[in-house]
Design an enzyme around this catalytic site. Sequence first.
Site, mmCIF file in Angstrom:
data_model
loop_
_atom_site.group_PDB
_atom_site.id
_atom_site.type_symbol
_atom_site.label_atom_id
_atom_site.label_comp_id
_atom_site.label_asym_id
_atom_site.label_seq_id
_atom_site.Cartn_x
_atom_site.Cartn_y
_atom_site.Cartn_z
ATOM 1 C CG ASP A 51 111.535 -43.968 46.234
ATOM 2 O OD1 ASP A 51 110.866 -44.900 46.742
ATOM 3 O OD2 ASP A 51 112.124 -43.097 46.884
ATOM 4 C CE1 TYR A 54 103.465 -46.041 45.477
ATOM 5 C CE2 TYR A 54 104.120 -43.775 45.001
ATOM 6 C CZ TYR A 54 103.231 -44.672 45.571
ATOM 7 O OH TYR A 54 102.118 -44.210 46.214
ATOM 8 C CG LEU A 106 73.733 -25.441 59.154
ATOM 9 C CD1 LEU A 106 74.079 -24.412 58.094
ATOM 10 C CD2 LEU A 106 73.070 -24.774 60.341
ATOM 11 C CD GLU A 139 75.645 -16.229 59.055
ATOM 12 O OE1 GLU A 139 75.585 -15.163 59.674
ATOM 13 O OE2 GLU A 139 76.321 -17.194 59.444
ATOM 14 C CE LYS A 141 74.870 -25.242 54.074
ATOM 15 N NZ LYS A 141 76.038 -25.874 53.481
ATOM 16 C CE LYS A 314 74.539 -19.272 61.146
ATOM 17 N NZ LYS A 314 75.947 -18.904 61.227
ATOM 18 C CB CYS A 435 75.712 -63.999 44.345
ATOM 19 S SG CYS A 435 74.023 -63.610 44.800
ATOM 20 C CB CYS A 450 70.927 -59.635 45.669
ATOM 21 S SG CYS A 450 71.855 -61.114 46.086
ATOM 22 C CB CYS A 456 75.299 -61.773 47.610
ATOM 23 S SG CYS A 456 75.694 -60.640 46.257
HETATM 24 S S1 IVH Z 1 76.413 -22.279 60.902
HETATM 25 C C1 IVH Z 1 75.674 -24.723 64.493
HETATM 26 N N1 IVH Z 1 76.811 -20.595 58.941
HETATM 27 O O1 IVH Z 1 77.494 -25.501 56.245
HETATM 28 C C2 IVH Z 1 75.748 -24.007 63.196
HETATM 29 N N2 IVH Z 1 77.421 -22.869 58.598
HETATM 30 O O2 IVH Z 1 75.700 -27.706 55.913
HETATM 31 C C3 IVH Z 1 76.848 -24.475 62.378
HETATM 32 N N3 IVH Z 1 78.433 -23.327 56.438
HETATM 33 O O3 IVH Z 1 78.966 -27.502 58.733
HETATM 34 C C4 IVH Z 1 76.957 -23.946 61.067
HETATM 35 N N4 IVH Z 1 78.343 -21.269 55.682
HETATM 36 O O4 IVH Z 1 80.494 -25.961 57.306
HETATM 37 C C5 IVH Z 1 76.910 -21.874 59.347
HETATM 38 N N5 IVH Z 1 77.152 -18.992 57.312
HETATM 39 C C6 IVH Z 1 77.258 -20.255 57.730
HETATM 40 C C7 IVH Z 1 77.803 -21.266 56.914
HETATM 41 C C8 IVH Z 1 77.867 -22.572 57.390
HETATM 42 C C9 IVH Z 1 78.715 -22.518 55.416
HETATM 43 C C10 IVH Z 1 78.683 -24.775 56.443
HETATM 44 C C11 IVH Z 1 79.297 -25.342 57.702
HETATM 45 C C12 IVH Z 1 78.325 -26.399 58.156
HETATM 46 C C13 IVH Z 1 77.638 -26.731 56.881
HETATM 47 C C14 IVH Z 1 76.298 -27.384 57.103
#
Ligand code: IVH
Length: 703
Positions: A51, A54, A106, A139, A141, A314, A435, A450, A456
């Site tokens: 250990d 390692y 998304l 909203e 992200k 959304k 290669c 290539c 290759c």
């Molecule tokens: S909705 C079916 N809302 O972004 C709808 N996603 O690029 C599913 N994410 O996989 C997602 N903020 O991990 C939604 N306000 C938000 C979000 C959000 C972050 C992430 C989520 C998704 C990824 C896609």
Amino acid sequence: MAPAPEKFTLETTNPADMTEAEAATELANLAAEIVRHDALYHGEDSPELTDADYDRLVARNRQLEAAYPALIRADSPTMRVGTPLSGTTNTGHFGKIKHARPMLSLNNGFDDEDIVDFVTRVRKFLSLSDETVAEFVAEPKIDGLSLSLRYEQGQLVQAATRGDGTEGEDVTANIKRVDAIPKTLTGTPPDILEVRGELYMNRDDFLALNSQQQDQGGRIFANPRNAAAGSLRQKNADITANRNLQFFAYSLGETSTTIAPTHWELLAALRSFGFAVNDLSAKSQTVDGLLASYRMVGRTRSDLPYDIDGVVYKIDRHDFQARLGQMARAPRWALAHKFPAEQAETTISAIDIQVGRTGALTPVARLHPISVSGVIVSNATLHNEDEIARKDIRIGDRVVIQRAGDVIPQIVRVIPESRTGAESKFSFPDRCPICGADATRIEGEAVRRCRGGLKCAAQLFEGLRHFVSRDAFDIEGLGARQIEQFIELGWITSPADIFALGAYKEPMAALDGYGTVSITKLLAAIDSRRQIGMARFIYSLGIRQVGQATARLLALHYGQMDQMMAALNPQADLSAAHAALVEIDQIGAAMADDIISFFGNADLYQIVQKLLDVVTVLPPERPANNSPISGKIVVFTGTLENMSRAEAKAKAESLGAKVSGSVSAKTDFLVAGADAGSKAKKAATLGVNVLDEAAWLALISAT
Ligand code: IVH
């Protein structure tokens, strides 16, 4: 005779006295060596190292990475998820959980026009008249990782990561230790409730964690998202508990009862159940309103305690969401509007050529390491030789680079004012640096390739690495190091050979680092993959542009591997096969070209055929195969009154039908709307079942 594996010696040179190249070489050796000892340890073979020895390897790796953060490898032992920081190893394997409803990702938009298109597309799909109002929610992200949390009778019973969208990892034990996630719900939640949202780490906590890690010689995280992911995937849940992870809820998985008619009301309900919901969300009825939210959120971005990488739009009404449905990987009812990439200035120290699994020679700029949006960047792709010429990129140039999310950094432009005259032009090789085969460009293609094919070593190696990877054949114990070694020994010259490795049991046992137990495990892992789902199989082949989603579309389209092989046989009518591919929703002409040129290549076709001799490919599971149109070929013609053509097509596909553009004897149903023309006549002469819109609606609502 193949050369015996080299003996590993632990270096002690002070990192400050080394060149970057020396450090890079040593890190590569260390990564391979540590992986080898991990495998030995897990194979329950007598490990070769104590250990303490390692730990010395791991410590040296860490010391070099601390001195050269830019050289941290993607396969570094410190980057491997779940790898503990002490010498005690850990496979990092969590159990798998199949999502009751898939976890989608998304689609992205980047400029205002993309948003206009999105709203227009959605309204058109729903056949909304100009006077009809449709509200959207905008909203932030959150830049974290998505989780699905399952509650039964108000108690948290399961937590899973997104994984490939269908199947994630069981992280229940760790999530139960995250304070920000309610274990018992408040209010009046349904008996079964799956809440989805983003797990993330605040920037302050990320910086504090990294400085603590630095002091303790632990793993340094590239950004808060990686820190959140690394903190979650710990074998020891005490560590997760201490990382102050946060969570925002934003959507649902399975529920036993309907919660709300709109997304906006759902957010309020989630709040009443005890979840944190982002309060920067806003509702709007117009594109201008959505764009105003985007700009508002963009302005507050740097003041927020957490990272966001855009805004998600959304459509508000859940019945609209249901009608819009989803494409292969993302819903039609949502769009992520990404913030522009962050830029920085640095210098190109060298240009190297990498050979990918499709033989593409990709020039890579080695950069003086620089931090861009919290991530240290030391390489940038130059795409191809035209790109180098077009941007007049020279070795030694000062350049502006940018990073957009996970995308590999790019060079935006050269700063010619900074030239000293010491810069040198790069001459692109016309032979493969691996290669030595000719590397040529087909007219009209930007990429030089290539022509060594699987002869290759680089192409074979990259192809096999993809083949055994997690989302492909997922063969545990067959990593980069083993593949490299087996290729070198001549045991593997194509994927089918993997399934014949059993023949080398004895010579394998004579290799350094292979004991009886680890060999048995490897062969068992290989054997367990002799049966494989069709989508995975197709994805494993590494066809250009064919990712998991496309592989699934292809699997559903052909239904059986034999069918696919027959349709794409190099001797078959490939122009007909091409036309059929383009008919599939979401497969365009360029993608069809790549699929055809893969199977149309007699060598590659042969390789797949050889593989089919040793593995059994299982037909894909069809969604809703109890519907009366499952597996049927449907053609639409004329104008439908109750839904747009796009919606009708999507609905038919979601019920397992194949939608075709033209009527033939194989057509099962022709759905004829108003003013149906020649197709209806043809259908009548062929004796195809013709349905009017009312009959069609009755048919699909029977499910
Ligand atoms: S909705 C079916 N809302 O972004 C709808 N996603 O690029 C599913 N994410 O996989 C997602 N903020 O991990 C939604 N306000 C938000 C979000 C959000 C972050 C992430 C989520 C998704 C990824 C896609």
